[in-house]
Design a protein around this motif. Structure first.
Motif: not given
Length: 142
Positions: A25-35
């Motif tokens: 979850v935090p890795l994919f959430l970090g991806t979303l926030l980076s995008d």
């Protein structure tokens, strides 16, 4: 006449399985926030961050998927919840891989498809984690 009931049983995930699952979850959430940050600023480093976070999320999700497959094989044949859990993890991993391919393009070409894929993958990862970390599993009552 005796009534047969299937008792509810507790199935706690293995600590390693829970750690891998919760790490997606935090890795994919970090991806979303980076995008989102890249979408607003167009600084290419945000796209690079997203690519690395996707790679980490795919590793964690893939290993959690292996644990989930083992749990599916050991589950009660009539219980559908482990199957839903495996299918959610599989969909998360497949769409995450497609997202990784999308982010492998030139940084300008990743928008808006990369942002949409990141949002979908994050939601799928949250749903899979929600189902995977709930302790109470109920059997079929007939």
């Amino acid at each position: 006449m005796s009534a047969t009931t299937h008792p509810a049983y507790r199935c706690r995930p293995n600590p390693l399985h829970a750690t891998l699952l919760a790490g997606t979850v935090p890795l994919f959430l970090g991806t979303l926030l980076s995008d989102i940050a890249y979408f607003r600023s167009y600084q290419i480093q945000w796209s690079n961050f997203a690519s690395w976070l996707i790679a980490g999320g795919l590793v964690f999700c893939g290993l959690a998927l292996l644990f989930a497959l083992v749990n599916l094989l050991r589950a009660h044949p009539r219980s559908g919840r482990p199957l839903v859990y495996v299918l959610l993890l599989l969909a998360t991993w497949v769409l995450g891989f497609i997202n990784a391919l999308e982010h492998a393009k030139d940084a300008w070409a990743t928008m808006p498809a990369g942002l949409v894929l990141s949002a979908v993958v994050t939601l799928l990862a949250c749903a899979a984690t929600w189902i995977g970390l709930t302790n109470l599993r109920t059997g079929d009552t007939q």
